[in-house]
Design a protein around this motif. Structure first.
Motif, PDB file in Angstrom:
ATOM      1  N   CYS A 113      -8.044  17.356 -13.151  1.00 22.91           N
ATOM      2  CA  CYS A 113      -8.724  16.056 -13.049  1.00 22.91           C
ATOM      3  C   CYS A 113      -7.710  14.919 -13.101  1.00 22.91           C
ATOM      4  CB  CYS A 113      -9.749  15.903 -14.171  1.00 22.91           C
ATOM      5  SG  CYS A 113     -11.310  16.754 -13.869  1.00 22.91           S
ATOM      6  N   SER A 114      -6.738  15.036 -13.995  1.00 22.92           N
ATOM      7  CA  SER A 114      -5.698  14.018 -14.107  1.00 22.92           C
ATOM      8  C   SER A 114      -4.949  13.866 -12.787  1.00 22.92           C
ATOM      9  CB  SER A 114      -4.728  14.398 -15.232  1.00 22.92           C
ATOM     10  OG  SER A 114      -3.644  13.493 -15.290  1.00 22.92           O
ATOM     11  N   LYS A 115      -4.640  14.990 -12.175  1.00 23.37           N
ATOM     12  CA  LYS A 115      -3.892  14.967 -10.910  1.00 23.37           C
ATOM     13  C   LYS A 115      -4.744  14.425  -9.770  1.00 23.37           C
ATOM     14  CE  LYS A 115      -0.597  17.895  -8.432  1.00 23.37           C
ATOM     15  NZ  LYS A 115       0.127  19.194  -8.470  1.00 23.37           N
ATOM     16  N   ILE A 116      -6.019  14.817  -9.724  1.00 26.17           N
ATOM     17  CA  ILE A 116      -6.925  14.318  -8.685  1.00 26.17           C
ATOM     18  C   ILE A 116      -7.035  12.796  -8.761  1.00 26.17           C
ATOM     19  CG2 ILE A 116      -9.334  14.260  -7.911  1.00 26.17           C
ATOM     20  CD1 ILE A 116      -9.489  17.243  -8.886  1.00 26.17           C
ATOM     21  N   GLY A 117      -7.264  12.297  -9.972  1.00 25.40           N
ATOM     22  CA  GLY A 117      -7.398  10.860 -10.150  1.00 25.40           C
ATOM     23  C   GLY A 117      -6.137  10.105  -9.782  1.00 25.40           C
ATOM     24  N   TYR A 118      -4.993  10.643 -10.164  1.00 28.45           N
ATOM     25  CA  TYR A 118      -3.710  10.018  -9.829  1.00 28.45           C
ATOM     26  C   TYR A 118      -3.502   9.968  -8.316  1.00 28.45           C
ATOM     27  CZ  TYR A 118       1.218  10.016  -8.595  1.00 28.45           C
ATOM     28  OH  TYR A 118       2.419   9.765  -7.976  1.00 28.45           O
ATOM     29  N   ILE A 119      -3.752  11.098  -7.644  1.00 23.13           N
ATOM     30  CA  ILE A 119      -3.535  11.167  -6.200  1.00 23.13           C
ATOM     31  C   ILE A 119      -4.460  10.204  -5.462  1.00 23.13           C
ATOM     32  CG2 ILE A 119      -3.815  12.652  -4.161  1.00 23.13           C
ATOM     33  CD1 ILE A 119      -2.878  15.008  -5.932  1.00 23.13           C
ATOM     34  N   ARG A 120      -5.743  10.218  -5.850  1.00 27.61           N
ATOM     35  CA  ARG A 120      -6.693   9.360  -5.129  1.00 27.61           C
ATOM     36  C   ARG A 120      -6.357   7.877  -5.320  1.00 27.61           C
ATOM     37  NH1 ARG A 120      -8.497   6.801  -2.174  1.00 27.61           N
ATOM     38  NH2 ARG A 120     -10.614   6.553  -1.351  1.00 27.61           N
ATOM     39  N   GLU A 121      -5.932   7.502  -6.517  1.00 26.65           N
ATOM     40  CA  GLU A 121      -5.553   6.114  -6.785  1.00 26.65           C
ATOM     41  C   GLU A 121      -4.308   5.733  -5.995  1.00 26.65           C
ATOM     42  OE1 GLU A 121      -6.188   2.392  -8.794  1.00 26.65           O
ATOM     43  OE2 GLU A 121      -7.444   4.181  -8.542  1.00 26.65           O
ATOM     44  N   ASP A 122      -3.359   6.654  -5.904  1.00 27.29           N
ATOM     45  CA  ASP A 122      -2.125   6.374  -5.180  1.00 27.29           C
ATOM     46  C   ASP A 122      -2.386   6.223  -3.687  1.00 27.29           C
ATOM     47  OD1 ASP A 122       0.930   6.290  -5.578  1.00 27.29           O
ATOM     48  OD2 ASP A 122       0.697   7.670  -3.892  1.00 27.29           O
ATOM     49  N   ILE A 123      -3.268   7.055  -3.144  1.00 26.16           N
ATOM     50  CA  ILE A 123      -3.618   6.916  -1.727  1.00 26.16           C
ATOM     51  C   ILE A 123      -4.186   5.524  -1.466  1.00 26.16           C
ATOM     52  CG2 ILE A 123      -5.174   7.713   0.092  1.00 26.16           C
ATOM     53  CD1 ILE A 123      -5.012  10.526  -1.179  1.00 26.16           C
ATOM     54  N   GLU A 124      -5.096   5.103  -2.330  1.00 28.13           N
ATOM     55  CA  GLU A 124      -5.738   3.809  -2.123  1.00 28.13           C
ATOM     56  C   GLU A 124      -4.739   2.657  -2.255  1.00 28.13           C
ATOM     57  OE1 GLU A 124      -9.086   2.281  -0.573  1.00 28.13           O
ATOM     58  OE2 GLU A 124      -8.666   4.373  -1.045  1.00 28.13           O
ATOM     59  N   ASN A 125      -3.863   2.741  -3.236  1.00 30.78           N
ATOM     60  CA  ASN A 125      -2.861   1.692  -3.426  1.00 30.78           C
ATOM     61  C   ASN A 125      -1.937   1.578  -2.210  1.00 30.78           C
ATOM     62  OD1 ASN A 125      -3.854   1.031  -5.941  1.00 30.78           O
ATOM     63  ND2 ASN A 125      -2.389   2.322  -7.049  1.00 30.78           N
ATOM     64  N   ASN A 126      -1.527   2.728  -1.676  1.00 28.60           N
ATOM     65  CA  ASN A 126      -0.634   2.707  -0.519  1.00 28.60           C
ATOM     66  C   ASN A 126      -1.342   2.260   0.747  1.00 28.60           C
ATOM     67  OD1 ASN A 126       2.212   3.753  -1.174  1.00 28.60           O
ATOM     68  ND2 ASN A 126       0.901   5.189  -2.284  1.00 28.60           N
ATOM     69  N   TYR A 127      -2.628   2.522   0.839  1.00 25.02           N
ATOM     70  CA  TYR A 127      -3.404   2.022   1.975  1.00 25.02           C
ATOM     71  C   TYR A 127      -3.568   0.506   1.890  1.00 25.02           C
ATOM     72  CZ  TYR A 127      -7.387   1.244   5.092  1.00 25.02           C
ATOM     73  OH  TYR A 127      -8.223   0.765   6.074  1.00 25.02           O
ATOM     74  N   GLN A 128      -3.908   0.016   0.692  1.00 20.09           N
ATOM     75  CA  GLN A 128      -4.098  -1.422   0.516  1.00 20.09           C
ATOM     76  C   GLN A 128      -2.803  -2.197   0.759  1.00 20.09           C
ATOM     77  OE1 GLN A 128      -6.972  -2.903   0.219  1.00 20.09           O
ATOM     78  NE2 GLN A 128      -8.130  -0.987   0.067  1.00 20.09           N
ATOM     79  N   SER A 129      -1.676  -1.572   0.448  1.00 21.08           N
ATOM     80  CA  SER A 129      -0.386  -2.239   0.683  1.00 21.08           C
ATOM     81  C   SER A 129       0.156  -1.974   2.088  1.00 21.08           C
ATOM     82  CB  SER A 129       0.639  -1.782  -0.355  1.00 21.08           C
ATOM     83  OG  SER A 129       0.890  -0.384  -0.242  1.00 21.08           O
ATOM     84  N   LYS A 130      -0.693  -1.342   2.938  1.00 19.64           N
ATOM     85  CA  LYS A 130      -0.389  -1.111   4.351  1.00 19.64           C
ATOM     86  C   LYS A 130       0.754  -0.130   4.587  1.00 19.64           C
ATOM     87  CE  LYS A 130      -2.192  -5.651   5.686  1.00 19.64           C
ATOM     88  NZ  LYS A 130      -3.536  -5.091   5.902  1.00 19.64           N
ATOM     89  N   LYS A 131       1.021   0.723   3.604  1.00 26.26           N
ATOM     90  CA  LYS A 131       1.993   1.790   3.804  1.00 26.26           C
ATOM     91  C   LYS A 131       1.370   2.979   4.532  1.00 26.26           C
ATOM     92  CE  LYS A 131       4.653   0.545  -0.323  1.00 26.26           C
ATOM     93  NZ  LYS A 131       5.063   0.982  -1.685  1.00 26.26           N
ATOM     94  N   LEU A 132       0.039   3.026   4.540  1.00 24.36           N
ATOM     95  CA  LEU A 132      -0.712   4.053   5.254  1.00 24.36           C
ATOM     96  C   LEU A 132      -1.681   3.373   6.205  1.00 24.36           C
ATOM     97  CD1 LEU A 132      -1.738   6.309   2.214  1.00 24.36           C
ATOM     98  CD2 LEU A 132       0.008   6.881   3.928  1.00 24.36           C
ATOM     99  N   ASN A 133      -1.832   3.914   7.407  1.00 25.21           N
ATOM    100  CA  ASN A 133      -2.894   3.409   8.268  1.00 25.21           C
ATOM    101  C   ASN A 133      -4.198   4.153   7.952  1.00 25.21           C
ATOM    102  OD1 ASN A 133      -2.973   5.857   9.761  1.00 25.21           O
ATOM    103  ND2 ASN A 133      -1.600   5.068  11.353  1.00 25.21           N
ATOM    104  N   HIS A 134      -5.270   3.783   8.621  1.00 29.02           N
ATOM    105  CA  HIS A 134      -6.589   4.345   8.290  1.00 29.02           C
ATOM    106  C   HIS A 134      -6.629   5.857   8.516  1.00 29.02           C
ATOM    107  CE1 HIS A 134     -10.807   4.397   7.461  1.00 29.02           C
ATOM    108  NE2 HIS A 134     -11.158   4.709   8.699  1.00 29.02           N
ATOM    109  N   ARG A 135      -5.988   6.316   9.578  1.00 23.70           N
ATOM    110  CA  ARG A 135      -5.985   7.761   9.878  1.00 23.70           C
ATOM    111  C   ARG A 135      -5.167   8.518   8.835  1.00 23.70           C
ATOM    112  NH1 ARG A 135      -5.126  11.004  14.685  1.00 23.70           N
ATOM    113  NH2 ARG A 135      -5.962  13.068  14.150  1.00 23.70           N
TER     114      ARG A 135
END
Length: 349
Positions: free
Chosen positions: A124-146
């Motif tokens: 659970c700790s790892k899932i939460g960390y990964i999902r938060e990191d994905i969102e942070n990197n998307y919001q900072s435009k390091k990831l595109n939508h795809r």
């Protein structure tokens, strides 16, 4: 996807079918494609308006695809596999490699709400960390939508693989041993899909009023089991709005995700859907459960209603193939068959 062979790199790969899902048609693809190729010549645009995991759409990637599902988790997975936006495969690989190496990820929304239920506290700790990191990197435009969709899809598939359930999230097995650990795999998705592909998350009845396709494939829920009840946890992680959860199964509010096709309104909804479809062909998947199972398993739309409604739209042929579907583990229905109802519309739009 052009990457170095898997044997030389420290990651595993996944395909679209590497997931358990109620009503998944992957094993029926030869049957479905055989009917389409024989009976629907010349189609160029295919719409899958109850797409689920996208397994049926995966057999028609040579067409322009329109996918749709009411659930956001399914929309993201469909965008991951079929979205028109290109992505950087090496970037996705690098993120997944980093996520798999992560340790001691700390407390977060997942540990606070789901520790030692469907997953261990550590996972659970790892899932939460990964999902938060994905969102942070998307919001900072390091990831595109795809790229965001691919990483979330990889996470959802990895969660589903280790969850202490029977392939759904209506309940977890209390006291069960957590013998698998979270490990993400790289989705083997095409980098450059058809640029005209479209992916939606809408009520299918509303979407068909606005789209046109040569073939519209329909695979609605058959019975009273709501998909948002079975997959609420994956939907929660996909949205990542961190809602309050309640009950033994730790479910969030799902009222906005309830399907009319699981209720007494199914016949009226189906009739309206067929009326509003603009296509040359309509292909409906609907099994022959009728009243074979328990009350929740019985089909909401009778064969009589299906034929009555489709025949108002065009000529109808019915094809059948026996198979054993993935269920919640409580049913063992014999002589189960999937039927394809093919309607050739009277007035090609």
């Amino acid at each position: 996807m052009n990457v170095t062979p898997v044997g030389t790199l420290p990651y595993k790969t996944l395909q679209i079918n590497n997931r358990r899902y109620l009503g998944n048609k992957y094993k029926l693809l030869p049957f479905i494609t055989r009917v389409v190729h024989k009976e629907c010549p010349g189609i160029q645009v295919m719409a899958d308006v109850f797409a689920g995991t996208g397994s049926v759409s995966s057999a028609f990637t040579d067409k322009t695809l329109i996918t749709n599902d009411l659930m956001y988790s399914s929309y993201l997975c469909n965008f991951a596999w079929f979205g028109p936006e290109p992505y950087d495969p090496q970037k996705v690989i690098d993120y997944i490699f980093q996520y798999n190496q992560a340790e001691n990820c700390g407390d977060n929304y997942m540990t606070e709400n789901f520790a030692d239920t469907y997953f261990s506290r550590k996972d659970c700790s790892k899932i939460g960390y990964i999902r938060e990191d994905i969102e942070n990197n998307y919001q900072s435009k390091k990831l595109n939508h795809r790229e965001r969709a691919l990483l979330i899809a990889s996470l959802l598939y990895a969660m589903d693989k280790i969850a202490v359930t029977c392939g759904h999230y209506d309940a977890y097995r209390k006291g069960a041993e957590f013998y698998k650990s979270l490990e993400l795999s790289v989705p083997m998705a095409e980098v450059h899909n058809n640029p005209n592909n479209q992916c939606f998350q809408e009520d299918a009845n509303e979407l068909v009023k606005r789209i046109h396709a040569d073939l519209v494939y329909i695979d609605p829920p058959y019975n009273s089991r709501q998909y948002c009840d079975a997959y609420h946890l994956l939907e929660n992680v996909a949205y990542w709005q961190k809602p309050q959860v309640f009950g033994i199964a730790k479910k969030m509010d799902r009222s906005h995700l309830k399907s009319k096709y699981c209720t007494m309104a199914a016949v009226n909804a189906f009739e309206a859907l067929i009326h509003d479809i603009k296509a040359d062909y309509i292909l409906l998947s609907y099994n022959n459960m009728a009243t074979k199972g328990n009350g929740r398993s019985n089909a909401k739309i009778s064969d009589e209603d299906i034929m009555r409604i489709l025949q108002q739209k065009g000529g109808v042929k019915v094809f059948s193939e026996e198979y054993k579907p993935f269920t919640t583990g409580k049913s063992d229905i014999s002589e189960n068959a999937e039927r394809l109802f093919l309607c050739t519309c009277f007035h090609k739009e």
